[in-house]
Design an enzyme around this catalytic site. Structure first.
Site, PDB file in Angstrom:
ATOM      1  N   SER A 234       0.833  -1.195   0.000  1.00  0.00           N
ATOM      2  CA  SER A 234       0.000   0.000   0.000  1.00  0.00           C
ATOM      3  C   SER A 234       0.867   1.244   0.000  1.00  0.00           C
ATOM      4  O   SER A 234       1.856   1.329   0.737  1.00  0.00           O
ATOM      5  CB  SER A 234      -0.901   0.003   1.240  1.00  0.00           C
ATOM      6  OG  SER A 234      -1.492   1.264   1.454  1.00  0.00           O
ATOM      7  N   LYS A 235       0.488   2.238  -0.793  1.00  0.00           N
ATOM      8  CA  LYS A 235       1.208   3.509  -0.818  1.00  0.00           C
ATOM      9  C   LYS A 235       1.141   4.211   0.537  1.00  0.00           C
ATOM     10  O   LYS A 235       2.049   4.956   0.901  1.00  0.00           O
ATOM     11  CB  LYS A 235       0.619   4.427  -1.894  1.00  0.00           C
ATOM     12  CG  LYS A 235       0.868   3.970  -3.322  1.00  0.00           C
ATOM     13  CD  LYS A 235       0.272   4.955  -4.310  1.00  0.00           C
ATOM     14  CE  LYS A 235       0.524   4.521  -5.738  1.00  0.00           C
ATOM     15  NZ  LYS A 235      -0.051   5.470  -6.724  1.00  0.00           N
ATOM     16  N   ARG A 236       0.065   3.983   1.261  1.00  0.00           N
ATOM     17  CA  ARG A 236      -0.104   4.656   2.555  1.00  0.00           C
ATOM     18  C   ARG A 236       0.705   3.992   3.670  1.00  0.00           C
ATOM     19  O   ARG A 236       1.000   4.635   4.673  1.00  0.00           O
ATOM     20  CB  ARG A 236      -1.590   4.668   2.940  1.00  0.00           C
ATOM     21  CG  ARG A 236      -2.458   5.534   2.058  1.00  0.00           C
ATOM     22  CD  ARG A 236      -3.889   5.549   2.538  1.00  0.00           C
ATOM     23  NE  ARG A 236      -4.495   4.224   2.465  1.00  0.00           N
ATOM     24  CZ  ARG A 236      -5.081   3.735   1.368  1.00  0.00           C
ATOM     25  NH1 ARG A 236      -5.108   4.456   0.256  1.00  0.00           N
ATOM     26  NH2 ARG A 236      -5.618   2.534   1.382  1.00  0.00           N
ATOM     27  N   ARG A 237       1.057   2.723   3.479  1.00  0.00           N
ATOM     28  CA  ARG A 237       1.676   1.981   4.563  1.00  0.00           C
ATOM     29  C   ARG A 237       3.103   1.525   4.267  1.00  0.00           C
ATOM     30  O   ARG A 237       3.933   1.413   5.163  1.00  0.00           O
ATOM     31  CB  ARG A 237       0.800   0.756   4.867  1.00  0.00           C
ATOM     32  CG  ARG A 237       1.293  -0.134   5.991  1.00  0.00           C
ATOM     33  CD  ARG A 237       0.400  -1.357   6.155  1.00  0.00           C
ATOM     34  NE  ARG A 237       0.283  -2.117   4.915  1.00  0.00           N
ATOM     35  CZ  ARG A 237      -0.867  -2.364   4.298  1.00  0.00           C
ATOM     36  NH1 ARG A 237      -1.998  -1.928   4.793  1.00  0.00           N
ATOM     37  NH2 ARG A 237      -0.895  -3.055   3.165  1.00  0.00           N
TER      38      ARG A 237
END
Length: 469
Positions: A234-237
């Site tokens: 994930s780009k967020r994680r």
């Protein structure tokens, strides 16, 4: 039939390593089949798209070896909007789609569940087009949709379990499913190679191909890329931006090699292989079905091997962006006029064996180009203990008496200084290393002293001694 594959990223952020793997797989397959690689930018999300993200995609592809001019495109999905709307109109006119003005709340009220899909309420009511009315595809009531997949065989889906899905929104704009199909048709795509996360949409897309009177492509759904917790990257994680790895100093060859091992392996008990071997041996039908773990530690080890395999002249060239600073890489702590190319060349081979990413070159050699070393205070506290002041005094006196300032003489001299105090060389050289380089680890000390020179080395040792007063 000429094989035509496509890579179709969206310009909504940094370039994902999973996307880079898909691009490489498509690229190799097209090359093996004597086919064409098509780049399509799916830019219809106007609120999130930015021109710089498109340029980022192009430059990232350049970096991993898919260079501009060697593929067809880039095409832009937004330029095909007229074809998308025309296809939606054809489906409606042929009774393969119908209009519906149900809201989600309407469906929930009829079905009594917020989790149930669309119930087909308007399927046979003959509702015409109008403001706010979505266009839904009329999924066949019976039979199955069989997806021919080069990796997964022939996944089969019961049509009765596929809801009448939306193909155009209430404002008339086609949704991704339809736009994607129409673009592939327009570009003559014969093989769609993409991540398995798209597999649930594939029967819907295949039904659209058939309803529009065109033979569907051959599909290949490769395993999704996951992190160490087996969660989809994930780009967020997670650290997923290809540009971040590039700017940290990963080599394109190492990244290419590693990405192609996510779900596939070359013959024999080997992983680090020439790109020509990968291009020759890669087979879609040999790709594993299980999720592929993106192991950053393993990638780092790969990169270290690739760095050590470089001819030293190429290594020196590869380090230049970090030694001089670029638009994407932070400038080093020294001024441009302080950099000494000859001094760096003298220690390059030593540094090459000690770093895993190119950005690590800066803390390994900064002591050569700064007026005084950047002291790691934790290293200073750990190293400069009782007796260090006297040891530094003895080291200065012994070094001052040297006739030849070379690594071998420096080593034997400091060994003798330590022996008089009952210390092994490791304990003896630690305070000297911190005094000269500012750190407890780095390049070999005596070669570093030789390159730094007598005057600068002695000045730093004396300065450290004064700090201990």
């Amino acid at each position: 039939m000429t094989v035509r594959v496509r890579f179709a990223p969206s310009p909504t952020g940094m370039f994902h390593v999973g996307g880079a793997r898909s691009a490489l797989q498509n690229w190799i397959y097209a090359k093996q089949q004597g086919g064409v690689f098509v780049l399509r930018i799916e830019d219809t999300d106007a609120a999130r798209n930015k021109p710089e993200w498109t340029e980022g995609i192009l430059s990232a592809l350049d970096w991993i070896g898919i260079s501009r001019g060697s593929y067809e495109g880039p095409y832009f999905q937004s330029a095909n909007a007229g074809e998308h709307r025309a296809a939606a109109a054809r489906l409606y006119e042929s009774d393969r789609a119908y209009y519906c003005d149900c809201t989600r709340e309407d469906v929930q009220a009829r079905t009594g569940s917020q989790y149930q899909g669309y119930d087909g309420y308007h399927r046979d009511l003959g509702l015409g087009p109008g403001e706010g009315r979505a266009l839904r595809f009329r999924t066949p009531d019976e039979g199955t949709t069989v997806v021919v997949d080069l990796i997964r065989g022939e996944p089969t889906f019961e049509n009765k379990l596929i809801e009448d899905f939306v193909i155009a929104r209430g404002d008339g704009s086609p949704v991704f499913l339809l736009a994607n199909v129409v673009d592939d048709m327009t570009m003559g795509i014969t093989h769609v190679i993409r991540a398995e996360e798209h597999l649930p949409n594939t029967p819907k897309q295949q039904l659209l191909w058939e309803a529009l009177g065109v033979k569907p492509p051959i599909w290949a759904h490769v395993p999704v890329v996951v992190n160490e917790k087996r969660q989809k990257l994930s780009k967020r994680r997670d650290k997923v931006a290809l540009e971040a790895y590039r700017d940290e100093g990963y080599l394109a060859g190492a990244m290419r090699n590693y990405l192609m091992l996510l779900g596939w392996a070359p013959s024999g008990d080997r992983e680090i292989v020439p790109w020509s071997v990968i291009e020759d041996e890669f087979r879609l039908d040999e790709v594993n079905l299980s999720s592929a773990f993106f192991d950053e530690k393993k990638l780092r080890a790969f990169n270290g091997e690739y760095i050590r395999a470089l001819p030293v002249a190429e290594f020196i060239d590869a380090c230049q962006p970090w030694l001089t600073g670029t638009e994407t890489i932070a400038p080093p702590p020294w001024q441009p006029e302080e950099f000494d190319a000859d001094a760096f060349a003298a220690v390059a081979l030593l540094a090459q064996t000690r770093i895993a990413v190119l950005s690590e070159i800066v803390p390994n050699v900064d002591f050569l180009f700064l007026a005084s070393p950047l002291i790691d205070e934790a290293a200073w506290t750990k190293t400069m203990k009782d007796g260090s002041a006297e040891l530094l005094d003895d080291a200065v006196a012994a070094f001052e008496a040297l006739e030849s300032w070379d690594a071998e003489s420096l080593k034997s001299t400091l060994e003798a200084v330590g022996a008089e105090r009952g210390l092994k060389l490791g304990k003896t050289q630690a305070p000297v290393r911190v005094a000269v380089t500012g750190r407890t680890v780095g390049l070999p000390l005596f070669e570093s002293l030789e390159v730094l020179g007598r005057e600068r080395s002695l000045t730093r040792i004396r300065a450290a001694r004064l700090r201990l007063v």
